[in-house]
Design a protein around this motif. Structure first.
Motif, PDB file in Angstrom:
ATOM      1  N   CYS A  38       0.876  -1.296  -0.153  1.00 29.28           N
ATOM      2  CA  CYS A  38       0.015  -0.012   0.067  1.00 29.28           C
ATOM      3  C   CYS A  38       0.714   1.363   0.049  1.00 29.28           C
ATOM      4  O   CYS A  38       2.017   1.078   0.353  1.00 29.28           O
TER       5      CYS A  38
ATOM      6  N   GLU B  56      -2.475   4.223   6.151  1.00 27.28           N
ATOM      7  CA  GLU B  56      -4.032   4.379   6.149  1.00 27.28           C
ATOM      8  C   GLU B  56      -4.744   3.450   5.123  1.00 27.28           C
ATOM      9  O   GLU B  56      -5.960   3.140   5.200  1.00 27.28           O
ATOM     10  N   GLN B  57      -3.940   3.005   4.200  1.00 24.52           N
ATOM     11  CA  GLN B  57      -4.445   2.257   3.283  1.00 24.52           C
ATOM     12  C   GLN B  57      -4.438   0.750   3.484  1.00 24.52           C
ATOM     13  O   GLN B  57      -4.985  -0.320   2.652  1.00 24.52           O
ATOM     14  N   LEU B  58      -3.723   0.519   4.510  1.00 23.52           N
ATOM     15  CA  LEU B  58      -3.848  -1.128   5.044  1.00 23.52           C
ATOM     16  C   LEU B  58      -5.146  -1.628   5.449  1.00 23.52           C
ATOM     17  O   LEU B  58      -5.521  -1.018   6.309  1.00 23.52           O
ATOM     18  N   THR B  59      -5.539  -2.728   5.142  1.00 20.46           N
ATOM     19  CA  THR B  59      -6.524  -3.426   5.466  1.00 20.46           C
ATOM     20  C   THR B  59      -6.443  -4.754   6.165  1.00 20.46           C
ATOM     21  O   THR B  59      -7.116  -4.908   7.071  1.00 20.46           O
ATOM     22  N   ASP B  60      -5.251  -5.324   5.698  1.00 20.75           N
ATOM     23  CA  ASP B  60      -5.192  -6.705   6.333  1.00 20.75           C
ATOM     24  C   ASP B  60      -3.563  -6.907   6.922  1.00 20.75           C
ATOM     25  O   ASP B  60      -2.605  -6.429   5.894  1.00 20.75           O
TER      26      ASP B  60
ATOM     27  N   ASN C  23      -8.789   0.153  12.019  1.00 20.86           N
ATOM     28  CA  ASN C  23      -9.546  -0.698  10.961  1.00 20.86           C
ATOM     29  C   ASN C  23      -8.761  -1.542  10.216  1.00 20.86           C
ATOM     30  O   ASN C  23      -8.872  -1.792   8.885  1.00 20.86           O
ATOM     31  N   VAL C  24      -7.852  -2.444  10.642  1.00 19.54           N
ATOM     32  CA  VAL C  24      -7.042  -3.391  10.261  1.00 19.54           C
ATOM     33  C   VAL C  24      -7.482  -4.628  10.664  1.00 19.54           C
ATOM     34  O   VAL C  24      -7.609  -4.971  11.516  1.00 19.54           O
ATOM     35  N   ILE C  25      -7.411  -5.789   9.794  1.00 19.43           N
ATOM     36  CA  ILE C  25      -7.759  -6.925  10.309  1.00 19.43           C
ATOM     37  C   ILE C  25      -6.462  -7.754  10.651  1.00 19.43           C
ATOM     38  O   ILE C  25      -5.613  -7.759   9.657  1.00 19.43           O
TER      39      ILE C  25
ATOM     40  N   GLN D  61      -2.018 -11.766  -1.104  1.00 24.78           N
ATOM     41  CA  GLN D  61      -3.404 -10.939  -1.202  1.00 24.78           C
ATOM     42  C   GLN D  61      -2.906  -9.635  -2.166  1.00 24.78           C
ATOM     43  O   GLN D  61      -4.009  -9.172  -2.825  1.00 24.78           O
TER      44      GLN D  61
ATOM     45  N   GLY E 219      -3.505  -3.684  -0.221  1.00 22.66           N
ATOM     46  CA  GLY E 219      -3.979  -3.426   1.097  1.00 22.66           C
ATOM     47  C   GLY E 219      -3.345  -4.372   2.252  1.00 22.66           C
ATOM     48  O   GLY E 219      -3.833  -4.247   3.348  1.00 22.66           O
TER      49      GLY E 219
END
Length: 275
Positions: free
Chosen positions: A93, A97-101, A121-123, A140, A143
């Motif tokens: 990313c 802030e763009q990290l999701t996992d 808001n990160v899994i 993956q 993100g």
């Protein structure tokens, strides 16, 4: 060729520890990588002659799954190794802030908790090894990110965001044990450490104090003690103990005999103390 079992894939900290041990050996070994710590332990004495496993981290303490395997085993500790441990973050990313996992090995999670707890808001996905974390993040792609060994940054191709040091403590270390089937002969004029298990199979008070007093009376330096549940009932524990000295030393032998009169004792090994 003889085989040495350790946690894989290649380039894990366990792999580094295994390579460090092999540098001092005259006999060639082939490293066999296993996907979990449990499978690594179970391979020792079967398809592999020896194994290298993490036992204790400077900040997070003992690795419980390895302790549980040591509780009931015929294997012995041959050596210990101290390895500096530093982690980095590699992200697919542009910005954090763009990290999701986030993929992180379950032991490394605690060692990098300051960084991880700041993420919103990160899994969080717990993995079995640090290199597995990187491979899953790569798979993956956009993100995703991973907590990986600092030395493995060269494997993080395509990552847009790198944070080179996300470890809680700069002096972070992990202690590894080399485990095999036969005790090594004693070398003269070297500092030894002995690891043992005292099983609490009686429901009676004063178990811990009796153990500590037996060592104190014989002037044996107790360097570490760790309790693990017996898993039979609440309030009953077995004790993993490290002491200075070799099990054949007169004072340590006397202390062990006194403890054995009250509780079952298993000496897991006497080995040269890591510096």
């Amino acid at each position: 060729m003889l085989k040495i079992a350790t946690l894989g894939p290649k380039e894990t900290f366990s792999d580094l520890a295994a390579q460090q041990y092999l540098k001092g050996q005259d006999i060639p070994y082939q490293v066999q990588y296993l996907p979990t710590l449990s499978e690594t332990f179970q391979a020792i004495g079967k398809e592999c002659e020896i194994g290298v496993l993490p036992i204790e981290n400077l900040s997070e303490g003992y690795v419980q799954v390895v302790l549980d395997h040591l509780l009931d085993t015929n294997l012995v500790v041959l050596s210990e190794l101290l390895l500096p441990i530093q982690f980095s973050f590699a992200g697919y990313c542009e910005e954090l802030e763009q990290l999701t996992d986030l993929y992180v090995q379950f032991v490394a999670h605690g060692q990098c908790s300051d960084f991880i707890n700041r993420l919103d808001n990160v899994i969080i996905h717990n993995t079995q090894s640090n290199i597995e974390s990187l491979l899953l993040a790569k798979q993956q792609g956009k993100g995703a990110g991973a907590i990986i060994p600092q030395h493995a940054l060269t494997m993080a191709e395509g990552c847009c965001l790198i944070n080179k040091n996300v470890t809680n403590y700069k002096n972070n270390q992990t202690r590894f044990l080399v485990i095999g089937t036969q005790q090594l002969p004693r070398s003269a004029e070297l500092n030894y450490k002995t690891t043992l298990v005292v099983k609490n199979e009686k429901d009676c008070p004063g178990v811990l104090s009796n153990i500590v007093n037996a060592f104190a009376l014989q002037k044996v330096n107790l360097t570490s003690i760790m309790s693990r549940p017996t898993k039979s009932q609440f309030g009953k524990y077995h004790f993993f103990i490290d002491v200075d000295g070799h099990q054949d030393d007169a004072n340590l032998k006397q202390a062990l005999e006194e403890i054995q009169m009250q509780y079952p004792v298993t000496v897991l090994g006497s080995y040269i103390k890591a510096q």
